[in-house]
Scaffold this motif. Structure first.
Motif, PDB file in Angstrom:
ATOM      1  N   ALA A 130      77.619-124.505  35.610  1.00  0.00           N
ATOM      2  CA  ALA A 130      77.080-123.158  35.822  1.00  0.00           C
ATOM      3  C   ALA A 130      76.361-123.058  37.164  1.00  0.00           C
TER       4      ALA A 130
ATOM      5  N   LEU B 235      76.986-119.089  38.127  1.00  0.00           N
ATOM      6  CA  LEU B 235      76.947-118.252  36.941  1.00  0.00           C
ATOM      7  C   LEU B 235      75.517-117.857  36.592  1.00  0.00           C
TER       8      LEU B 235
ATOM      9  N   ASP C  27      75.995-116.221  31.109  1.00  0.00           N
ATOM     10  CA  ASP C  27      77.205-117.045  31.156  1.00  0.00           C
ATOM     11  C   ASP C  27      76.897-118.471  30.713  1.00  0.00           C
ATOM     12  N   LEU C  28      75.758-118.992  31.173  1.00  0.00           N
ATOM     13  CA  LEU C  28      75.353-120.344  30.782  1.00  0.00           C
ATOM     14  C   LEU C  28      75.131-120.423  29.278  1.00  0.00           C
TER      15      LEU C  28
ATOM     16  N   THR D  93      83.713-118.553  33.822  1.00  0.00           N
ATOM     17  CA  THR D  93      83.211-118.958  32.504  1.00  0.00           C
ATOM     18  C   THR D  93      84.356-119.400  31.606  1.00  0.00           C
TER      19      THR D  93
END
Length: 285
Positions: free
Chosen positions: A83, A88, A92-93, A146
């Motif tokens: 990430a 990100l 998203d993480l 992702t």
């Protein structure tokens, strides 16, 4: 005999091989003369291997819960490193970390659910944060990255749980293959046709390294797991995994995925080959 017991037996068979390789490697790095440029680096790598190998094999001795914990732990750390490299955001993480725990748990407790339904949910999950956040500037890029991270890390690591005794063999063969690639590149990759780089992404990765990896991964024979599809999957993982991560790192402008793992950088720098090898093994076997 249950798959868990078979995996435990495979881990037990691997102990003498791992102990022998670590012992020989320890002696080799201990007697390296001071003029060898990479002596300090090689000693760091050996110490890391000496810590990692018992953790890997120990997870299989603990059964399904142990392999779940191993896959989930690796997945959470690797997801964080990916990430950061991919730029990100927190949402998203969160998707990556949740999948890193949930997918190995399903592989352990309800493997029948890991089918096209799970794939559909992963695709929706990858787009969830950008869509709900109304990101019309980088949303598609975040979704694509992702989705790639989900396939590359959590999905691949379910193989540690589902493959059983084959997972033991793949993990050890990838480790040997990485060493073989380094030895082959160092010994044969300075001149001649084998010195040609595989890709501009990593000029130091040569065909000599591929040869070294192919020879080293053939030690699957020692574990009684050798088949041509499995050997091809592991060798392919050793070659393509490193190049794949090099592509990610080059676009991100970083040298390593992290700096906490002595001799390697980050966790992704250590398991990049394993991730691809697990994916290929699940496909080919």
């Amino acid at each position: 005999m249950s798959a868990v017991l078979i995996a435990e037996e495979a881990a037990a068979r691997a102990v003498p091989l791992v102990a022998g390789v670590l012992g020989a490697g320890g002696v080799a790095v201990a007697v390296l003369p001071s003029k060898v440029r990479m002596r300090a680096e090689l000693r760091k790598r050996w110490r890391t291997w000496a810590l990692v190998a018992p953790v890997f094999l120990g997870a299989y001795f603990l059964g399904g819960g142990g392999t779940f914990a191993l896959a989930a732990g690796l997945g959470v750390v690797a997801a964080g490193e990916f990430a950061r490299m991919a730029g990100l955001r927190r949402g998203d993480l969160a998707v990556l970390v949740t999948a890193a725990v949930a997918l190995p748990a399903l592989a352990w407790l309800a493997p029948r659910l890991l089918d096209v339904r799970a794939a559909a949910l992963l695709l929706v999950a990858a787009a969830l944060a950008p869509v709900l956040g109304g990101d019309d500037r980088t949303g598609f890029t975040r979704t694509a990255r992702t989705a790639f991270g989900l396939l590359w890390i959590p999905v691949a690591l379910t193989g540690l749980v589902t493959l059983g005794d084959t997972g033991v063999a793949v993990g050890l063969a990838v480790a040997l293959g990485d060493v073989g690639a380094w030895c082959g590149g160092t010994a044969l990759g300075r001149r001649g046709p084998l010195a040609r780089p595989l890709s501009p992404l990593s000029p130091n990765k040569t065909w000599a390294g591929v040869l070294g990896a192919a020879v080293a991964t053939a030690l699957l024979l020692v574990l009684g797991e050798f088949t041509l599809p499995l050997w091809a999957a592991v060798t392919g993982g050793c070659v393509l995994g490193d190049l794949l991560e090099s592509m990610v790192k080059r676009e991100s402008g970083v040298k390593d995925a992290g700096s906490w793992l002595p001799g390697f950088g980050g966790l992704l720098d250590r398991i990049d080959s394993l991730l691809v090898a697990l994916l290929l093994t699940m496909v080919m076997t």
